[in-house]
Design a protein around this motif. Structure first.
Motif, PDB file in Angstrom:
ATOM      1  N   PRO A  96      52.214  33.056  43.047  1.00  0.00           N
ATOM      2  CA  PRO A  96      52.202  31.582  43.140  1.00  0.00           C
ATOM      3  C   PRO A  96      50.878  31.030  43.674  1.00  0.00           C
ATOM      4  CG  PRO A  96      54.258  32.478  44.000  1.00  0.00           C
ATOM      5  CD  PRO A  96      53.339  33.636  43.810  1.00  0.00           C
ATOM      6  N   TRP A  97      50.244  31.768  44.559  1.00  0.00           N
ATOM      7  CA  TRP A  97      48.953  31.316  45.095  1.00  0.00           C
ATOM      8  C   TRP A  97      47.913  31.265  43.973  1.00  0.00           C
ATOM      9  CZ3 TRP A  97      43.852  32.673  45.785  1.00  0.00           C
ATOM     10  CH2 TRP A  97      43.153  31.998  46.797  1.00  0.00           C
ATOM     11  N   TRP A  98      47.854  32.308  43.159  1.00  0.00           N
ATOM     12  CA  TRP A  98      46.893  32.317  42.057  1.00  0.00           C
ATOM     13  C   TRP A  98      47.226  31.250  41.021  1.00  0.00           C
ATOM     14  CZ3 TRP A  98      42.534  34.406  43.003  1.00  0.00           C
ATOM     15  CH2 TRP A  98      42.435  35.550  43.815  1.00  0.00           C
ATOM     16  N   LYS A  99      48.500  31.064  40.760  1.00  0.00           N
ATOM     17  CA  LYS A  99      48.896  30.038  39.783  1.00  0.00           C
ATOM     18  C   LYS A  99      48.477  28.651  40.253  1.00  0.00           C
ATOM     19  CE  LYS A  99      52.898  28.290  37.205  1.00  0.00           C
ATOM     20  NZ  LYS A  99      52.228  28.410  35.887  1.00  0.00           N
ATOM     21  N   ALA A 100      48.641  28.375  41.541  1.00  0.00           N
ATOM     22  CA  ALA A 100      48.228  27.081  42.083  1.00  0.00           C
ATOM     23  C   ALA A 100      46.722  26.880  41.962  1.00  0.00           C
ATOM     24  CB  ALA A 100      48.669  26.966  43.540  1.00  0.00           C
ATOM     25  N   ARG A 101      45.940  27.921  42.217  1.00  0.00           N
ATOM     26  CA  ARG A 101      44.494  27.798  42.094  1.00  0.00           C
ATOM     27  C   ARG A 101      44.092  27.570  40.635  1.00  0.00           C
ATOM     28  NH1 ARG A 101      46.232  28.446  46.335  1.00  0.00           N
ATOM     29  NH2 ARG A 101      46.308  26.194  46.021  1.00  0.00           N
ATOM     30  N   GLU A 104      44.537  24.053  39.733  1.00  0.00           N
ATOM     31  CA  GLU A 104      43.551  23.169  40.362  1.00  0.00           C
ATOM     32  C   GLU A 104      42.220  23.144  39.618  1.00  0.00           C
ATOM     33  OE1 GLU A 104      45.296  23.766  44.905  1.00  0.00           O
ATOM     34  OE2 GLU A 104      43.469  24.821  44.269  1.00  0.00           O
ATOM     35  N   GLY A 105      42.029  24.065  38.681  1.00  0.00           N
ATOM     36  CA  GLY A 105      40.819  24.028  37.875  1.00  0.00           C
ATOM     37  C   GLY A 105      39.705  24.954  38.315  1.00  0.00           C
ATOM     38  N   HIS A 106      40.004  25.933  39.163  1.00  0.00           N
ATOM     39  CA  HIS A 106      39.001  26.921  39.518  1.00  0.00           C
ATOM     40  C   HIS A 106      38.774  27.867  38.337  1.00  0.00           C
ATOM     41  CE1 HIS A 106      39.129  25.617  43.716  1.00  0.00           C
ATOM     42  NE2 HIS A 106      40.455  25.591  43.601  1.00  0.00           N
ATOM     43  N   LEU A 107      37.763  28.717  38.443  1.00  0.00           N
ATOM     44  CA  LEU A 107      37.435  29.679  37.388  1.00  0.00           C
ATOM     45  C   LEU A 107      37.716  31.086  37.906  1.00  0.00           C
ATOM     46  CD1 LEU A 107      36.154  29.705  34.498  1.00  0.00           C
ATOM     47  CD2 LEU A 107      33.972  30.203  35.628  1.00  0.00           C
ATOM     48  N   PHE A 108      38.058  32.006  36.999  1.00  0.00           N
ATOM     49  CA  PHE A 108      38.500  33.339  37.410  1.00  0.00           C
ATOM     50  C   PHE A 108      37.893  34.409  36.508  1.00  0.00           C
ATOM     51  CE2 PHE A 108      41.602  30.118  38.293  1.00  0.00           C
ATOM     52  CZ  PHE A 108      41.923  30.333  39.629  1.00  0.00           C
ATOM     53  N   GLY A 109      37.448  35.505  37.135  1.00  0.00           N
ATOM     54  CA  GLY A 109      36.919  36.643  36.399  1.00  0.00           C
ATOM     55  C   GLY A 109      37.474  37.940  36.949  1.00  0.00           C
ATOM     56  N   SER A 110      37.130  39.042  36.308  1.00  0.00           N
ATOM     57  CA  SER A 110      37.620  40.361  36.702  1.00  0.00           C
ATOM     58  C   SER A 110      36.711  40.994  37.752  1.00  0.00           C
ATOM     59  CB  SER A 110      37.702  41.274  35.475  1.00  0.00           C
ATOM     60  OG  SER A 110      38.218  42.547  35.826  1.00  0.00           O
ATOM     61  N   HIS A 111      37.339  41.721  38.664  1.00  0.00           N
ATOM     62  CA  HIS A 111      36.614  42.483  39.689  1.00  0.00           C
ATOM     63  C   HIS A 111      37.009  43.961  39.609  1.00  0.00           C
ATOM     64  CE1 HIS A 111      34.144  42.755  43.189  1.00  0.00           C
ATOM     65  NE2 HIS A 111      35.091  42.823  44.106  1.00  0.00           N
ATOM     66  N   THR A 112      37.555  44.348  38.443  1.00  0.00           N
ATOM     67  CA  THR A 112      38.198  45.640  38.155  1.00  0.00           C
ATOM     68  C   THR A 112      39.512  45.731  38.928  1.00  0.00           C
ATOM     69  OG1 THR A 112      37.151  47.041  39.854  1.00  0.00           O
ATOM     70  CG2 THR A 112      35.971  46.768  37.763  1.00  0.00           C
ATOM     71  N   PHE A 113      40.547  46.198  38.253  1.00  0.00           N
ATOM     72  CA  PHE A 113      41.882  46.153  38.828  1.00  0.00           C
ATOM     73  C   PHE A 113      41.975  46.938  40.130  1.00  0.00           C
ATOM     74  CE2 PHE A 113      46.424  46.962  39.206  1.00  0.00           C
ATOM     75  CZ  PHE A 113      46.964  45.733  38.849  1.00  0.00           C
ATOM     76  N   ASP A 114      41.464  48.161  40.126  1.00  0.00           N
ATOM     77  CA  ASP A 114      41.551  49.015  41.320  1.00  0.00           C
ATOM     78  C   ASP A 114      40.278  48.993  42.159  1.00  0.00           C
ATOM     79  OD1 ASP A 114      44.185  49.822  40.972  1.00  0.00           O
ATOM     80  OD2 ASP A 114      43.656  51.592  39.795  1.00  0.00           O
TER      81      ASP A 114
END
Length: 283
Positions: A96-101, A104-114
């Motif tokens: 839910p925290w990520w969904k809320a962000r 809100e219009g932030h941008l998201f990228g990968s940092h490798t899963f592990d």
């Protein structure tokens, strides 16, 4: 002597009154323009780009509150790291925290899963890698380009499951450690690497006894210039005096006072075109 309005037919005076009421109502509800405290900020002329890598998530709620209060959009790079409650940063508790962000219009990228570090390139074309999270944490592995692409894509799949959105086709290698081979591998599946600038290293992962928060804040305000990409984390295990509660909001306010503003990497000249029309054969 009659007023001009007295010469209007009765029905015209009634119609005019009704029309004025409708105009007033529409203005109030925003059809002709909002009257509430909307975001009327102008385009960012002297931008800096605030980015966060995941961590133990202990300061994540505070970070969200500060960004909301300051009306700042940031770019987040996601890995599934261990959290203070012995969960992980991309588990169901944090969804839910990520969904809320995302909303809100932030941008998201990968940092490798592990949270997988590049260690060195190997003679056979593969790469030596070591994860700090997940079932293979601490174990050295030999990966092909396809293996690395799969690791980046794992974050995208999880983010989509949590939020209904896809990641932007950008990534940050843990520790910023890369090689031309790793960068080419990521680019082959549509991901462009995002480092940080020297002045943008905010120091939240440094030992607090040697790098106190006050000194880190002063250094950042002294050295950051428009165009810098700033790096912080959503919680660092090794730092005893957490950085975000003491520094994040004063830093944002201080940079604003110097005439700077905040944007996501959507607006960065090195990434704007890539994000607008990504070449992404694997996604």
């Amino acid at each position: 002597m009659h007023r001009a309005s007295d010469r209007w037919p009765y029905w015209r005076r009634i119609g005019h009154s009704v029309a004025m009421c409708i105009v007033t109502l529409f203005c109030c509800i925003g059809i002709f323009g909002p009257t509430y405290a909307a975001d009327t900020s102008t385009p960012c002329a002297r931008p800096v780009y605030l980015t966060f890598d995941t961590g133990h998530m202990g300061v994540a709620p505070l970070v969200a509150e500060v960004l909301q209060r300051q009306r700042v959009k940031a770019t987040f790079f996601l890995a599934n790291e261990r959290t203070l409650d012995n969960g992980s940063s991309l588990d169901d508790r944090w969804a839910p925290w990520w969904k809320a962000r995302a909303e809100e219009g932030h941008l998201f990228g990968s940092h490798t899963f592990d949270h997988v570090y590049w260690r060195k390139d190997l003679a056979d074309g593969r790469m030596s890698m070591r994860a700090t999270a997940g079932s293979d944490a601490g174990r050295t592995q030999e990966w092909t380009a396809a293996d690395y692409c799969g690791e980046l894509a794992r974050v995208d799949a999880r983010f989509k499951a949590m939020t209904g959105h896809t990641l932007a086709p950008i990534f940050r290698a843990p520790g910023g450690k890369t090689s031309p081979r790793l960068l080419a591998a990521a680019r082959s599946c549509g991901y462009l690497h995002v480092p940080w600038t020297a002045a943008g290293f905010l120091g939240d992962e440094l030992p607090s006894e040697r790098y106190p928060n006050r000194a880190l804040l002063e250094k950042a305000l002294r050295e950051i210039r428009p165009g810098d990409i700033l790096l912080a984390h959503l919680g660092i295990w090794s730092r005893q005096d957490p950085w975000a509660p003491a520094v994040l909001e004063p830093l944002i306010e201080g940079l604003k006072a110097k005439g700077m503003c905040f944007a996501t990497l959507r607006d960065h000249p090195d990434y704007r075109s890539w994000l607008a029309t990504p070449v992404n054969p694997a996604r």
